[in-house]
Design a protein around this motif. Structure first.
Motif, PDB file in Angstrom:
ATOM      1  N   ILE A   1      63.225 -24.589 114.759  1.00 23.36           N
ATOM      2  CA  ILE A   1      63.713 -25.967 114.813  1.00 23.36           C
ATOM      3  C   ILE A   1      65.150 -26.016 115.332  1.00 23.36           C
ATOM      4  CG2 ILE A   1      64.362 -27.916 113.330  1.00 23.36           C
ATOM      5  CD1 ILE A   1      61.867 -27.476 111.754  1.00 23.36           C
ATOM      6  N   GLY A   2      65.920 -24.962 115.045  1.00 19.88           N
ATOM      7  CA  GLY A   2      67.307 -24.913 115.521  1.00 19.88           C
ATOM      8  C   GLY A   2      68.327 -25.158 114.436  1.00 19.88           C
ATOM      9  N   SER A   3      67.882 -25.340 113.196  1.00 23.07           N
ATOM     10  CA  SER A   3      68.827 -25.474 112.080  1.00 23.07           C
ATOM     11  C   SER A   3      68.110 -25.131 110.771  1.00 23.07           C
ATOM     12  CB  SER A   3      69.383 -26.896 112.001  1.00 23.07           C
ATOM     13  OG  SER A   3      68.339 -27.800 111.757  1.00 23.07           O
ATOM     14  N   PRO A   4      68.872 -24.661 109.786  1.00 23.82           N
ATOM     15  CA  PRO A   4      68.236 -24.354 108.498  1.00 23.82           C
ATOM     16  C   PRO A   4      67.644 -25.628 107.900  1.00 23.82           C
ATOM     17  CG  PRO A   4      70.468 -23.490 108.588  1.00 23.82           C
ATOM     18  CD  PRO A   4      70.305 -24.385 109.773  1.00 23.82           C
ATOM     19  N   ASN A   5      66.524 -25.525 107.262  1.00 24.33           N
ATOM     20  CA  ASN A   5      65.887 -26.721 106.704  1.00 24.33           C
ATOM     21  C   ASN A   5      64.963 -26.321 105.563  1.00 24.33           C
ATOM     22  OD1 ASN A   5      63.188 -26.047 107.877  1.00 24.33           O
ATOM     23  ND2 ASN A   5      64.364 -26.248 109.766  1.00 24.33           N
ATOM     24  N   LEU A   6      64.406 -27.344 104.949  1.00 26.70           N
ATOM     25  CA  LEU A   6      63.413 -27.105 103.898  1.00 26.70           C
ATOM     26  C   LEU A   6      62.037 -27.172 104.535  1.00 26.70           C
ATOM     27  CD1 LEU A   6      62.847 -27.032 100.690  1.00 26.70           C
ATOM     28  CD2 LEU A   6      62.271 -29.438 101.048  1.00 26.70           C
ATOM     29  N   TYR A   7      61.232 -26.140 104.306  1.00 26.71           N
ATOM     30  CA  TYR A   7      59.845 -26.195 104.782  1.00 26.71           C
ATOM     31  C   TYR A   7      59.037 -27.004 103.769  1.00 26.71           C
ATOM     32  CZ  TYR A   7      55.134 -24.495 105.904  1.00 26.71           C
ATOM     33  OH  TYR A   7      53.797 -24.402 106.174  1.00 26.71           O
ATOM     34  N   HIS A   8      59.057 -26.606 102.494  1.00 26.78           N
ATOM     35  CA  HIS A   8      58.443 -27.437 101.462  1.00 26.78           C
ATOM     36  C   HIS A   8      58.970 -27.087 100.081  1.00 26.78           C
ATOM     37  CE1 HIS A   8      55.446 -24.007 101.614  1.00 26.78           C
ATOM     38  NE2 HIS A   8      55.546 -24.123 100.310  1.00 26.78           N
ATOM     39  N   LEU A   9      58.740 -27.986  99.153  1.00 29.63           N
ATOM     40  CA  LEU A   9      59.009 -27.711  97.745  1.00 29.63           C
ATOM     41  C   LEU A   9      57.670 -27.756  97.033  1.00 29.63           C
ATOM     42  CD1 LEU A   9      60.366 -30.846  95.891  1.00 29.63           C
ATOM     43  CD2 LEU A   9      59.806 -30.953  98.292  1.00 29.63           C
ATOM     44  N   ALA A  10      57.552 -26.997  95.955  1.00 29.31           N
ATOM     45  CA  ALA A  10      56.229 -26.864  95.337  1.00 29.31           C
ATOM     46  C   ALA A  10      56.297 -26.987  93.821  1.00 29.31           C
ATOM     47  CB  ALA A  10      55.618 -25.520  95.711  1.00 29.31           C
ATOM     48  N   PHE A  11      55.351 -27.751  93.284  1.00 33.25           N
ATOM     49  CA  PHE A  11      55.248 -27.935  91.840  1.00 33.25           C
ATOM     50  C   PHE A  11      53.987 -27.251  91.333  1.00 33.25           C
ATOM     51  CE2 PHE A  11      57.803 -31.544  93.228  1.00 33.25           C
ATOM     52  CZ  PHE A  11      58.833 -31.538  92.302  1.00 33.25           C
ATOM     53  N   GLU A  12      54.136 -26.574  90.207  1.00 33.22           N
ATOM     54  CA  GLU A  12      52.982 -25.917  89.588  1.00 33.22           C
ATOM     55  C   GLU A  12      52.235 -26.897  88.680  1.00 33.22           C
ATOM     56  OE1 GLU A  12      52.645 -21.761  87.306  1.00 33.22           O
ATOM     57  OE2 GLU A  12      53.249 -23.419  86.008  1.00 33.22           O
ATOM     58  N   LEU A  13      50.911 -26.915  88.814  1.00 33.73           N
ATOM     59  CA  LEU A  13      50.052 -27.722  87.939  1.00 33.73           C
ATOM     60  C   LEU A  13      49.362 -26.798  86.950  1.00 33.73           C
ATOM     61  CD1 LEU A  13      48.447 -30.035  90.662  1.00 33.73           C
ATOM     62  CD2 LEU A  13      50.564 -30.385  89.382  1.00 33.73           C
ATOM     63  N   ARG A  14      48.634 -27.409  85.989  1.00 33.31           N
ATOM     64  CA  ARG A  14      48.078 -26.593  84.914  1.00 33.31           C
ATOM     65  C   ARG A  14      46.754 -25.917  85.273  1.00 33.31           C
ATOM     66  NH1 ARG A  14      51.539 -29.868  82.967  1.00 33.31           N
ATOM     67  NH2 ARG A  14      50.530 -31.904  83.034  1.00 33.31           N
ATOM     68  N   ASP A  15      45.840 -26.668  85.884  1.00 36.57           N
ATOM     69  CA  ASP A  15      44.527 -26.095  86.191  1.00 36.57           C
ATOM     70  C   ASP A  15      43.838 -26.965  87.240  1.00 36.57           C
ATOM     71  OD1 ASP A  15      43.746 -28.368  84.815  1.00 36.57           O
ATOM     72  OD2 ASP A  15      43.243 -27.305  82.981  1.00 36.57           O
ATOM     73  N   ALA A  16      42.609 -26.611  87.574  1.00 34.60           N
ATOM     74  CA  ALA A  16      41.898 -27.326  88.644  1.00 34.60           C
ATOM     75  C   ALA A  16      41.722 -28.806  88.313  1.00 34.60           C
ATOM     76  CB  ALA A  16      40.545 -26.669  88.891  1.00 34.60           C
ATOM     77  N   SER A  17      41.442 -29.119  87.044  1.00 37.12           N
ATOM     78  CA  SER A  17      41.236 -30.534  86.702  1.00 37.12           C
ATOM     79  C   SER A  17      42.533 -31.320  86.886  1.00 37.12           C
ATOM     80  CB  SER A  17      40.693 -30.686  85.278  1.00 37.12           C
ATOM     81  OG  SER A  17      41.670 -30.313  84.342  1.00 37.12           O
ATOM     82  N   HIS A  18      43.652 -30.677  86.604  1.00 40.26           N
ATOM     83  CA  HIS A  18      44.953 -31.320  86.820  1.00 40.26           C
ATOM     84  C   HIS A  18      45.176 -31.546  88.314  1.00 40.26           C
ATOM     85  CE1 HIS A  18      49.591 -31.212  85.898  1.00 40.26           C
ATOM     86  NE2 HIS A  18      49.156 -32.428  86.141  1.00 40.26           N
ATOM     87  N   GLN A  19      44.727 -30.576  89.105  1.00 37.24           N
ATOM     88  CA  GLN A  19      44.892 -30.728  90.558  1.00 37.24           C
ATOM     89  C   GLN A  19      44.025 -31.889  91.078  1.00 37.24           C
ATOM     90  OE1 GLN A  19      44.057 -27.270  93.147  1.00 37.24           O
ATOM     91  NE2 GLN A  19      46.141 -27.532  93.867  1.00 37.24           N
ATOM     92  N   TYR A  20      42.771 -31.973  90.598  1.00 38.30           N
ATOM     93  CA  TYR A  20      41.900 -33.082  91.021  1.00 38.30           C
ATOM     94  C   TYR A  20      42.535 -34.416  90.637  1.00 38.30           C
ATOM     95  CZ  TYR A  20      38.264 -29.443  91.178  1.00 38.30           C
ATOM     96  OH  TYR A  20      37.542 -28.307  91.418  1.00 38.30           O
TER      97      TYR A  20
END
Ligand code: FE2
Length: 306
Positions: A190-209
């Motif tokens: 890109i030509g400069s430092p940046n954030l690609y992504h931030l990530a949050f942890e969930l508890r389990d598959a049902s939480h993800q759904y």
């Protein structure tokens, strides 16, 4: 030895501060613990005074990363140790709410790093509405020189190297999670430092759904996933926050046993024991199914247009 125990917080300059506050409190389900006279919003996932700070701004970017050191570390000693290694570092008192003392330094890309031992724990608990993740799990940084940056975190802050994908992603951890940082080469492209992504942890598959349903109800499209990654084996789904930051929601991340040098075995592992390794660029970061699906769509499109 200076080695963080956890990713404590990330500060973001936020262009659309109202929309960002609404998204992170009502959709993501973090708790607003404090709002400063300067308009900064201090948000907690459930225990700490803050795990994320939104700073009103006319730009949108990652401003600062806070790592928590073990509580018995003396910051004066840590400062001397860093200086011995040629790192420019400042000890600050009352620099931000919830933390009485911290060290401030910069990584090779110029990201501001805070190291602290104690933060107030008002414990707002987990919200009953919104996604309410377990924690801010990792940050993926777009580095100008990912090798140099990864070496900094390994050599100076004693992160463990866990995996590498091609020449574009280096995974590092300061605890047992497969990665707390993903140092990618995105900044160079890109030509400069940046954030690609931030990530949050969930508890389990049902939480993800349930989380993906919450996003849908708020008209926030999922742009990728859920898919099980290769490096880390987390099942991840990605969307954007109102400022356009890419946000990952994940479960099932590999857990390192640091003393043994391999990950807790899981049925989906390719090797037993699975140790930190190199993943070829062309097979990582997507399931075979997705790759096949994409190639089919591409072929179909090419057939139509030819
Ligand atoms: Fe990630």
């Amino acid at each position: 030895m200076i080695k963080p125990s956890k990713l404590g917080y990330a500060d973001f300059a936020a262009k659309d501060i109202e929309a960002m506050e609404h998204y992170y409190t009502e959709v993501m389900g973090l708790s607003l613990v404090e709002e400063g006279d300067d308009g900064k919003r201090y948000l907690s996932t459930g225990l700490d005074h803050h795990n994320m700070v939104l700073i009103p701004s006319n730009e949108s970017n990652l401003r600062c990363i806070g790592f928590q050191l073990d509580s018995d570390v003396l910051l004066q000693d840590a400062k001397k140790e860093l200086q011995k290694q040629g790192i420019s570092v400042e000890l600050k008192s009352d620099a931000r709410p919830g933390i009485s003392e911290l060290l401030e330094l910069k990584d090779p890309d110029g990201f501001i790093i805070h190291l602290y031992t104690n933060m107030e724990m008002p414990a707002p608990r987990f919200k009953e509405h919104g996604i309410a993740p377990n924690k801010l799990g990792h940050l993926a940084l777009g580095s100008m020189d990912s090798i140099k940056s990864a070496k900094f975190y390994q050599n100076i802050l004693k992160f463990d190297y866990t995996d590498k994908i091609g020449e574009r992603a280096n995974f590092l951890t300061c605890n047992t999670d497969h990665h707390v940082l993903n140092i990618s080469s995105l900044g160079k492209y890109i030509g400069s430092p940046n954030l690609y992504h931030l990530a949050f942890e969930l508890r389990d598959a049902s939480h993800q759904y349930r989380s993906l349903d919450i996003l849908a109800k708020n008209n926030i499209p999922v742009v990728w996933g859920p898919t099980r990654h290769t490096a880390g084996h987390n099942i991840a789904a990605y969307h954007h926050d109102p400022d356009g930051n890419l946000v990952e929601l994940f479960i099932d991340m590999d857990q390192l046993i640091p003393g043994l040098g391999y990950f807790n075995p899981r049925p989906w592992h390719e090797e037993f024991p699975l140790k930190p390794r190199y993943w070829a660029d062309n097979v990582a970061w997507g399931t075979a199914y997705e790759k096949t699906l994409f190639e089919h769509a591409l072929k179909k499109f090419q057939n139509i247009t030819n």
